[in-house]
Write an enzyme that holds these catalytic residues in place. Structure first.
Site, PDB file in Angstrom:
ATOM      1  N   GLY A  13      13.774  13.507  56.895  1.00 50.36           N
ATOM      2  CA  GLY A  13      13.597  15.709  56.813  1.00 50.36           C
ATOM      3  C   GLY A  13      12.527  15.998  57.895  1.00 50.36           C
ATOM      4  O   GLY A  13      11.816  17.336  58.142  1.00 50.36           O
ATOM      5  N   SER A  14      12.276  14.944  58.747  1.00 53.07           N
ATOM      6  CA  SER A  14      11.783  15.658  59.857  1.00 53.07           C
ATOM      7  C   SER A  14      12.605  16.719  60.490  1.00 53.07           C
ATOM      8  O   SER A  14      11.713  18.083  60.873  1.00 53.07           O
ATOM      9  CB  SER A  14      11.199  14.762  61.005  1.00 53.07           C
ATOM     10  N   ASN A  15      13.620  16.590  60.615  1.00 56.76           N
ATOM     11  CA  ASN A  15      14.263  17.760  60.833  1.00 56.76           C
ATOM     12  C   ASN A  15      14.439  19.225  60.116  1.00 56.76           C
ATOM     13  O   ASN A  15      14.452  20.721  61.286  1.00 56.76           O
ATOM     14  CB  ASN A  15      16.303  17.380  61.764  1.00 56.76           C
ATOM     15  N   LEU A  85      23.743  12.003  54.913  1.00 57.39           N
ATOM     16  CA  LEU A  85      24.499  11.211  54.859  1.00 57.39           C
ATOM     17  C   LEU A  85      26.023  11.134  54.431  1.00 57.39           C
ATOM     18  O   LEU A  85      26.529  10.540  54.265  1.00 57.39           O
ATOM     19  CB  LEU A  85      24.208  10.112  54.362  1.00 57.39           C
ATOM     20  N   ILE A  88      30.804  15.898  54.220  1.00 54.46           N
ATOM     21  CA  ILE A  88      31.426  17.102  53.934  1.00 54.46           C
ATOM     22  C   ILE A  88      33.113  17.192  53.260  1.00 54.46           C
ATOM     23  O   ILE A  88      33.593  17.436  54.577  1.00 54.46           O
ATOM     24  CB  ILE A  88      31.384  18.563  54.717  1.00 54.46           C
ATOM     25  N   ASN A 102      26.248  19.665  63.123  1.00 53.95           N
ATOM     26  CA  ASN A 102      25.771  18.230  62.782  1.00 53.95           C
ATOM     27  C   ASN A 102      25.113  18.190  63.595  1.00 53.95           C
ATOM     28  O   ASN A 102      25.131  18.452  64.855  1.00 53.95           O
ATOM     29  CB  ASN A 102      26.663  17.052  62.394  1.00 53.95           C
ATOM     30  N   HIS A 104      23.394  14.150  66.133  1.00 54.49           N
ATOM     31  CA  HIS A 104      23.522  13.361  66.014  1.00 54.49           C
ATOM     32  C   HIS A 104      23.109  12.472  66.723  1.00 54.49           C
ATOM     33  O   HIS A 104      22.504  12.815  67.818  1.00 54.49           O
ATOM     34  CB  HIS A 104      25.465  12.797  65.753  1.00 54.49           C
ATOM     35  N   ASP A 145      31.620  12.906  62.193  1.00 56.70           N
ATOM     36  CA  ASP A 145      31.004  12.879  63.694  1.00 56.70           C
ATOM     37  C   ASP A 145      32.605  12.663  65.154  1.00 56.70           C
ATOM     38  O   ASP A 145      31.831  12.759  66.096  1.00 56.70           O
ATOM     39  CB  ASP A 145      30.145  11.430  64.262  1.00 56.70           C
ATOM     40  N   GLU A 174      15.098  15.993  69.321  1.00 61.33           N
ATOM     41  CA  GLU A 174      15.661  16.697  68.485  1.00 61.33           C
ATOM     42  C   GLU A 174      14.716  17.610  67.958  1.00 61.33           C
ATOM     43  O   GLU A 174      15.997  19.266  67.673  1.00 61.33           O
ATOM     44  CB  GLU A 174      16.485  15.851  67.851  1.00 61.33           C
TER      45      GLU A 174
HETATM   46  C1  GRF Z   1      18.676  12.042  62.967  1.00 57.50           C
HETATM   47  O1  GRF Z   1      18.046  11.489  63.515  1.00 57.50           O
HETATM   48  C2  GRF Z   1      19.639  13.104  63.322  1.00 57.50           C
HETATM   49  O2  GRF Z   1      19.769  12.992  64.333  1.00 57.50           O
HETATM   50  C3  GRF Z   1      20.668  11.915  61.790  1.00 57.50           C
HETATM   51  O3  GRF Z   1      20.119  11.729  61.159  1.00 57.50           O
HETATM   52  C4  GRF Z   1      18.881  12.055  61.346  1.00 57.50           C
HETATM   53  C5  GRF Z   1      17.715  12.561  60.434  1.00 57.50           C
HETATM   54  O4  GRF Z   1      16.105  12.287  60.867  1.00 57.50           O
HETATM   55  N1  GRF Z   1      21.990  12.475  61.698  1.00 57.50           N
HETATM   56  P1  GRF Z   1      15.288  13.756  59.738  1.00 57.50           P
HETATM   57  O5  GRF Z   1      15.280  12.874  58.640  1.00 57.50           O
HETATM   58  O6  GRF Z   1      15.440  14.931  60.428  1.00 57.50           O
HETATM   59  O7  GRF Z   1      13.906  12.895  60.244  1.00 57.50           O
END
Ligand code: GRF
Length: 192
Positions: A13-15, A85, A88, A102, A104, A145, A174
């Site tokens: 969940g870093s993003n 993962l 959808i 999304n 990627h 994708d 990202e």
């Molecule tokens: C990211 O690399 C994103 O591109 C992919 O899954 C990863 C999620 O990373 N779809 P995080 O859980 O947000 O760190």
């Protein structure tokens, strides 16, 4: 009225957390809910401290429309997949046309598709001998994708690149670009 985003994540969940930080004082975007299919994922612990609603659901809940109802109840405008993962279901794509995006960690269409996530992607890129990789932000359609690309940014792969060094490089990109591209998209579609 702010546009409401739901973030879907299955992993660390870093993003998702980065998006929350970027938009927490935004005048146009509200992170309305964070959704995960994985109650053990890092995101669950992180969200608890943020004060945002968290929706934990099963694969079945996603398929049978329970999650769709939660999104509707929360007046969600956009769905953002950030390391989500599961596939959808089409009903979501029909109800949120051109509103599900999304990110990627490769230059799609290369190294995408089922099973291509996280370190699997970076390993495949390095093993291929490609000299560049990058990030892709795209609309979600019914195939993994394969939706139309909104934005891509590339980076060089060095002679000594490892899966770890590439994943760090990609994650930085990202975190830098995903919030900006979302903001741009939402602004361009305020009337929709
Ligand atoms: C990211 O690399 C994103 O591109 C992919 O899954 C990863 C999620 O990373 N779809 P995080 O859980 O947000 O760190």
């Amino acid at each position: 009225m702010k546009k409401k985003l739901a973030i879907f994540a299955s992993g660390t969940g870093s993003n998702a957390v980065n998006l929350y930080s970027f938009f927490k004082n935004s005048l146009i975007i509200d992170i309305a809910i964070i959704c995960t299919n994985n109650k053990y994922s890092g995101i669950v612990e992180k969200v608890e401290g943020l004060g945002i609603p968290l929706c934990v659901f099963s694969k079945e809940d996603l398929k049978n429309g329970k999650v769709l109802n939660v999104l509707k109840k929360n007046d969600v405008d956009w769905i953002v997949l950030a390391g989500f993962l599961l596939k959808i279901p089409e009903s979501y794509i029909v109800d949120f046309p051109q509103k599900i995006i999304n990110i990627h960690p490769s230059l799609l269409p290369k190294f995408g598709g089922k099973g291509m996530y996280g370190k699997h992607v970076h390993k495949a890129v390095i093993d291929s001998g490609d000299k560049e990789s990058g990030i892709s932000i795209h609309y979600v359609n019914k195939n993994y994708d394969e939706g139309n690309i909104i934005f891509q940014k590339s980076c060089q792969i060095n002679e000594k690149e490892s899966v770890l060094s590439l994943s760090i490089k990609i994650q930085k990109m990202e975190h830098l670009y995903f919030p900006k591209i979302i903001q741009k998209l939402v602004l361009e579609n305020l009337s929709l």
